[in-house]
Enzyme design. Structure first.
Site, PDB file in Angstrom:
ATOM      1  N   GLY A  89       0.836  -1.200   0.000  1.00 27.68           N
ATOM      2  CA  GLY A  89       0.000   0.000   0.000  1.00 27.68           C
ATOM      3  C   GLY A  89       0.862   1.239   0.000  1.00 27.68           C
ATOM      4  CB  VAL A 120       4.442  -0.158   3.080  1.00 31.08           C
ATOM      5  CG1 VAL A 120       4.744   0.959   4.053  1.00 31.08           C
ATOM      6  CG2 VAL A 120       2.962  -0.213   2.799  1.00 31.08           C
ATOM      7  CE  LYS A 159       6.083   5.193   5.239  1.00 29.80           C
ATOM      8  NZ  LYS A 159       5.298   5.651   6.415  1.00 29.80           N
ATOM      9  CG  ASP A 165      -2.025  10.366   9.788  1.00 31.24           C
ATOM     10  OD1 ASP A 165      -3.185  10.817   9.733  1.00 31.24           O
ATOM     11  OD2 ASP A 165      -1.486   9.777   8.831  1.00 31.24           O
ATOM     12  CE  LYS A 214      -4.792   7.734   8.177  1.00 33.47           C
ATOM     13  NZ  LYS A 214      -4.829   8.563   6.962  1.00 33.47           N
ATOM     14  N   PRO A 215      -8.167   4.809  12.319  1.00 38.13           N
ATOM     15  CG  PRO A 215     -10.449   4.324  12.480  1.00 38.13           C
ATOM     16  CD  PRO A 215      -9.497   5.468  12.285  1.00 38.13           C
TER      17      PRO A 215
END
Length: 366
Positions: free
Chosen positions: A54, A61, A77, A173, A175-176
């Site tokens: 992704g 990555v 990464k 940052d 977040k789920p």
């Protein structure tokens, strides 16, 4: 030096190179990998790249295997290679370097660990992290979640955040999408925080003060002071409160299209009280959620682990250990407008917002 055996195997219609030290068995390639020019590259004579997992606003990555350690899966990464801004903007480059700096400082079971670093064949820098067998928390946040499950999750997130804050690191940052969930023995869920790409690092050897105050983050999880370019540990606490609200009610606390719109909504308070959306939420849980998302950072929990612990105890019927504060009443559910639609009917702004100068110049009381 141990001899390595190199072969080809079929994987979903394409051939992938398998490097197997004698005496070990190859690990099947992970599914859903995007083919890239780096596939098959052997980094540092050790990490064999299999494909792209992704990408985010700064980096890409890749899944790889550590050929010197039983073919263990790892994540590599690299600075986002197809973005002109990322390659030539010093802020992006320094944030990439600062993520390495942050992860090197951290050693906690709830935070992904950095293992190595080096240079790609084309000269780009990379670093290697643990691979987490599982998926992002976002996959679990689908409507109103079970109280006991939310309790387990927020407790772990709070502990991991607290460990980062103790080392002078603010995630910025949260977040789920940036929390990985791994299921271990007896279906127990273990969490790891990932993607410290825009983290603030105290006494950083990489970032300048100007870079530390750049407005960045995922819009629905950004605290008011973060929108003003003044992120602090309490900004992560606000984000954890927003995620807990979402997990329990199936909705975000605020739906906004711009930074200015979100900031104005935050000043007015949460539009819909949790109990109006889900009547079985207790007053104690509701008060904790309101406190975690107070507009003034001084009125929030001061430690992430206290928020996680109090919310977990309240959700499971125990008495919270920290005193709660009263919050102004939220807008009743009947007064909601199209700015607060049902879950899933509006994009959740999970993409990272990079600049918000129009908020930055406003005082906190504006």
């Amino acid at each position: 030096m141990e001899t390595k055996k190199i072969s080809d195997q079929e994987d979903g219609g394409r051939k992938t190179q398998v490097v197997t030290p004698f005496g070990t068995a190859p690990i099947p390639a992970a599914p859903s990998l995007k083919q890239t020019n780096y596939d098959g590259a052997l980094l540092k004579d050790r990490y064999l790249v299999e494909g792209e997992l992704g990408r985010g606003g700064i980096g890409v990555v890749y899944l790889a295997r550590d050929t010197q350690l039983m073919n263990r899966r790892v994540v590599v990464k690299v600075l986002l290679e197809d973005s002109t801004n990322a390659l030539h903007n010093p802020w992006f480059k320094k944030k990439f370097e600062q993520e390495i700096e942050a992860l090197v400082r951290l050693d906690h079971p709830g935070i992904v660990g950095v293992l190595d670093a080096g240079t790609m064949p084309d000269g780009k820098e990379f670093f290697v992290m643990q691979y987490v067998e599982g998926g992002p928390l976002r996959k679990l946040v689908n409507g109103q979640m079970d109280f006991a499950q939310v309790a387990r999750l927020v407790r772990q997130i709070g502990q991991a955040l607290n460990a980062a804050h103790d080392k002078g690191i603010v995630h910025r940052d949260l977040k789920p999408e940036n929390i990985m969930v791994q299921v271990v023995n007896d279906n127990e869920e273990m969490l790891k925080l990932i993607d410290f790409g825009i983290a603030s690092v105290k006494d950083s050897k990489v970032a300048t003060n100007a870079e530390k105050t750049k407005v960045a983050g995922a819009l629905p999880y950004m605290a008011p002071e973060q929108l003003r370019g003044q992120p602090e540990a309490s900004s992560d606490i606000w984000a954890l409160g927003a995620m807990a609200y979402e997990m329990l009610t199936g909705r975000l606390p605020f739906y906004a299209e711009t930074l200015v719109q979100l900031y104005e909504m935050q000043k007015r308070g949460v539009q819909a009280s949790p109990r109006s959306l889900r009547p079985d939420i207790s007053p104690a849980v509701e008060n904790i959620l309101f406190k975690s998302m107070a507009f003034d950072p001084a009125e929030r929990y001061q430690r992430a682990k206290d928020l996680g612990e109090d919310l977990a105890r309240a959700l499971t019927g125990e008495t919270p250990t920290t005193a709660q504060i009263s919050s102004p009443p939220a807008t009743p559910v009947s007064a909601r407008t199209s700015e607060s639609p049902a879950y899933g009917t509006m994009r959740t702004h999970s993409a990272r917002t990079e600049v918000g100068a129009e908020i930055k110049s406003r005082p906190a009381s504006a």
